[in-house]
Design a protein around this motif. Sequence first.
Motif, mmCIF file in Angstrom:
data_model
loop_
_atom_site.group_PDB
_atom_site.id
_atom_site.type_symbol
_atom_site.label_atom_id
_atom_site.label_comp_id
_atom_site.label_asym_id
_atom_site.label_seq_id
_atom_site.Cartn_x
_atom_site.Cartn_y
_atom_site.Cartn_z
ATOM 1 N N ALA A 72 -7.279 -1.133 0.244
ATOM 2 C CA ALA A 72 -6.069 -0.386 0.595
ATOM 3 C C ALA A 72 -4.818 -1.225 0.342
ATOM 4 O O ALA A 72 -3.829 -0.732 -0.205
ATOM 5 C CB ALA A 72 -6.130 0.040 2.063
ATOM 6 N N GLU A 73 -4.872 -2.473 0.722
ATOM 7 C CA GLU A 73 -3.719 -3.361 0.529
ATOM 8 C C GLU A 73 -3.402 -3.545 -0.947
ATOM 9 O O GLU A 73 -2.244 -3.700 -1.327
ATOM 10 C CB GLU A 73 -4.003 -4.717 1.173
ATOM 11 N N LYS A 74 -4.411 -3.469 -1.773
ATOM 12 C CA LYS A 74 -4.219 -3.694 -3.206
ATOM 13 C C LYS A 74 -3.795 -2.432 -3.944
ATOM 14 O O LYS A 74 -3.026 -2.493 -4.915
ATOM 15 C CB LYS A 74 -5.511 -4.247 -3.810
ATOM 16 N N HIS A 75 -4.264 -1.251 -3.488
ATOM 17 C CA HIS A 75 -4.079 -0.046 -4.288
ATOM 18 C C HIS A 75 -3.384 1.119 -3.568
ATOM 19 O O HIS A 75 -2.866 2.021 -4.237
ATOM 20 C CB HIS A 75 -5.434 0.471 -4.792
ATOM 21 N N LEU A 76 -3.387 1.150 -2.252
ATOM 22 C CA LEU A 76 -2.948 2.333 -1.523
ATOM 23 C C LEU A 76 -1.500 2.204 -1.056
ATOM 24 O O LEU A 76 -1.129 1.198 -0.455
ATOM 25 C CB LEU A 76 -3.868 2.567 -0.307
ATOM 26 N N VAL A 77 -0.690 3.220 -1.355
ATOM 27 C CA VAL A 77 0.683 3.260 -0.855
ATOM 28 C C VAL A 77 0.686 4.084 0.432
ATOM 29 O O VAL A 77 0.305 5.252 0.437
ATOM 30 C CB VAL A 77 1.648 3.885 -1.881
ATOM 31 N N GLN A 78 1.082 3.462 1.521
ATOM 32 C CA GLN A 78 1.048 4.100 2.829
ATOM 33 C C GLN A 78 2.294 4.959 3.052
ATOM 34 O O GLN A 78 3.335 4.732 2.444
ATOM 35 C CB GLN A 78 0.973 3.020 3.921
ATOM 36 N N PRO A 79 2.223 5.950 3.952
ATOM 37 C CA PRO A 79 3.419 6.726 4.292
ATOM 38 C C PRO A 79 4.464 5.870 5.023
ATOM 39 O O PRO A 79 4.113 4.973 5.783
ATOM 40 C CB PRO A 79 2.878 7.815 5.232
ATOM 41 N N PRO A 98 6.564 3.373 4.273
ATOM 42 C CA PRO A 98 6.526 1.903 4.218
ATOM 43 C C PRO A 98 7.934 1.326 4.123
ATOM 44 O O PRO A 98 8.890 2.030 3.786
ATOM 45 C CB PRO A 98 5.758 1.635 2.924
ATOM 46 N N VAL A 99 8.074 0.047 4.406
ATOM 47 C CA VAL A 99 9.332 -0.664 4.171
ATOM 48 C C VAL A 99 9.167 -1.486 2.900
ATOM 49 O O VAL A 99 8.050 -1.820 2.490
ATOM 50 C CB VAL A 99 9.715 -1.575 5.354
ATOM 51 N N SER A 100 10.279 -1.799 2.265
ATOM 52 C CA SER A 100 10.211 -2.432 0.949
ATOM 53 C C SER A 100 9.532 -3.800 0.997
ATOM 54 O O SER A 100 8.946 -4.242 0.011
ATOM 55 C CB SER A 100 11.617 -2.575 0.359
ATOM 56 N N GLU A 101 9.562 -4.452 2.150
ATOM 57 C CA GLU A 101 8.953 -5.776 2.265
ATOM 58 C C GLU A 101 7.452 -5.742 2.007
ATOM 59 O O GLU A 101 6.876 -6.689 1.466
ATOM 60 C CB GLU A 101 9.227 -6.364 3.655
ATOM 61 N N THR A 102 6.798 -4.618 2.390
ATOM 62 C CA THR A 102 5.335 -4.547 2.268
ATOM 63 C C THR A 102 4.866 -3.352 1.446
ATOM 64 O O THR A 102 3.656 -3.114 1.357
ATOM 65 C CB THR A 102 4.683 -4.464 3.663
ATOM 66 N N ILE A 103 5.776 -2.606 0.836
ATOM 67 C CA ILE A 103 5.383 -1.387 0.129
ATOM 68 C C ILE A 103 4.390 -1.704 -1.002
ATOM 69 O O ILE A 103 4.565 -2.621 -1.783
ATOM 70 C CB ILE A 103 6.631 -0.652 -0.432
ATOM 71 N N GLY A 104 3.306 -0.942 -1.025
ATOM 72 C CA GLY A 104 2.274 -1.141 -2.035
ATOM 73 C C GLY A 104 1.396 -2.348 -1.804
ATOM 74 O O GLY A 104 0.542 -2.666 -2.638
ATOM 75 N N ALA A 105 1.568 -3.030 -0.679
ATOM 76 C CA ALA A 105 0.751 -4.216 -0.381
ATOM 77 C C ALA A 105 0.470 -4.287 1.114
ATOM 78 O O ALA A 105 0.558 -5.332 1.738
ATOM 79 C CB ALA A 105 1.476 -5.483 -0.843
ATOM 80 N N GLU A 106 0.124 -3.132 1.687
ATOM 81 C CA GLU A 106 -0.026 -3.041 3.138
ATOM 82 C C GLU A 106 -1.350 -2.389 3.494
ATOM 83 O O GLU A 106 -1.763 -1.400 2.882
ATOM 84 C CB GLU A 106 1.127 -2.208 3.706
ATOM 85 N N ALA A 107 -2.035 -2.947 4.483
ATOM 86 C CA ALA A 107 -3.239 -2.330 5.032
ATOM 87 C C ALA A 107 -2.991 -2.036 6.502
ATOM 88 O O ALA A 107 -2.531 -2.895 7.250
ATOM 89 C CB ALA A 107 -4.432 -3.261 4.889
ATOM 90 N N ARG A 108 -3.253 -0.821 6.898
ATOM 91 C CA ARG A 108 -3.081 -0.446 8.299
ATOM 92 C C ARG A 108 -4.431 -0.368 8.992
ATOM 93 O O ARG A 108 -5.468 -0.406 8.358
ATOM 94 C CB ARG A 108 -2.326 0.889 8.380
ATOM 95 N N GLY A 109 -4.401 -0.298 10.292
ATOM 96 C CA GLY A 109 -5.619 -0.358 11.078
ATOM 97 C C GLY A 109 -6.690 0.610 10.608
ATOM 98 O O GLY A 109 -6.410 1.780 10.333
ATOM 99 N N PHE A 110 -7.898 0.146 10.496
ATOM 100 C CA PHE A 110 -9.012 0.930 9.969
ATOM 101 C C PHE A 110 -9.714 1.689 11.093
ATOM 102 O O PHE A 110 -10.085 1.107 12.113
ATOM 103 C CB PHE A 110 -10.009 -0.012 9.271
#
Length: 470
Positions: free
Chosen positions: A22-29, A31-43
């Motif tokens: 998820a951190e490598k490929h998933l764009v979360q709803p 997001p902030v620019s600091e972590t956009i496209g590189a974020e994993a949220r609780g599983f």
Amino acid sequence: MAAKREEMEFAGNTPNAVEAIAEKHLVQPWPVSETIGAEARGFIESGDGIYVTDAEGRRLIDGPAGMWCVNVGHRNKELSQVMYDQAMALSYNSPWYTTNEPSALLAERLAGHAPEGVGHVFYTTGGSSAVETALRFMQFYNNVRGRPEKKLIVSREGAYHGSTYLAASMNGRPRDHDWMDSAKEQVIKLSCPNPFRRPKGMTLEAYTDFLIEEFRATIEKVGADRIGAFIGEPVMASGGVIVPPPGYLPRMRALCAEHEILFIADEVVTAFGRLGHVFASKEVFGIEPDMITFAKGVTSGYFPLGGVMIRSKLFEDLRQSNHNDAMFAHGLTYSSHPIGCAVALKNLDILEDGLLAETRAISDHFQSRLKALEELPLVGEVRGLGLMAGIECVADHVSNNPLTLDLEVGKRIDRHCQALGLLVRPLINMCVMSPPLTINRDQIDTMAEILHKSIALTQDELVREGLWKG
């Protein structure tokens, strides 16, 4: 090179591996620019009833019911079976030139629950597209009726209506528009009807009068011939569970009717049992809107479905116009989806077969147990209706910009709650609670106890660290 299927299936059984993917490929709803496209949220691994299980194996009460939506609870076998059966019978048909049985039957059922005269439905894929549809219908309606200038939309500060372009333009929450473009030239924002934040010394009756007069003055200033619609959530959900003052909604509805302004009730959250009824507009608030938007609880989150209930007279007006060839050029590939509509029909069966009545019966206990949290110094107000509530914490009474401390408060309460067995949805300094409607009294008590302990622990930390005087 694409990952091999076997590797992906193996990774899917490992929470840490899934989070890495998820951190490598998933764009979360959101997001902030600091972590956009590189974020994993609780599983979250699984759900059952009012509980979800996280990556560490902790069983947590699902305080927000997913996102206001898992109304009949997780792992409901009836909904799951209907989903399978419908997929095996008819998985999809194009709404452009065919019709399926579940969508027609659901339309009839929904019309039976809506206020009298609100008898048509246009299906969408969720709340944002439902709001977008309602607003575009208003524009089309006024174009066909020869009123192309009657297009402005009145919304409110603190509102949340979705993430698509026009729907998001209605949003009035702080910071929603800081970095995003919007159709602001089409929108008029009124004050948030938040009794907790009303001027000191003002009675509730005077506050309602102020809000109504603000709308009346706006109509006089802008011109009723330019305002096409007012849109409002009966209870502002993501804005902090704001319950408007008594008499506010009926008086707003009356002003709209007086000036031929379409009244759109955004019931994406409040419908399908959250307030004990399929639709809350008339049953709870005594209003009969021109349109009602819905989503979330219509399928209890088991399938993406939304829609707009529309007053039948509006279609009669269009059919009687001089523009027989005017086309409402709006539609979605997944409108009237047979699986979604079949799930919604079964979901309605469950709600009507006692769950709505049980929700009404247990709501007072839910509200009173959470209201007791106001004894904690950090809690400014607990407010809500039915099985939805907002706990607003007030840590910074003096700063001109309390955001930093407010964010810290929400994060800490969230962390303590999860450690103690409760999943919450922190909205900066507020804890929003909207558990599955299947929750019982003992589970409500447990939820309230966890919240009490978590807020108390946060208070102690803030005092100890010199961040709050208490």
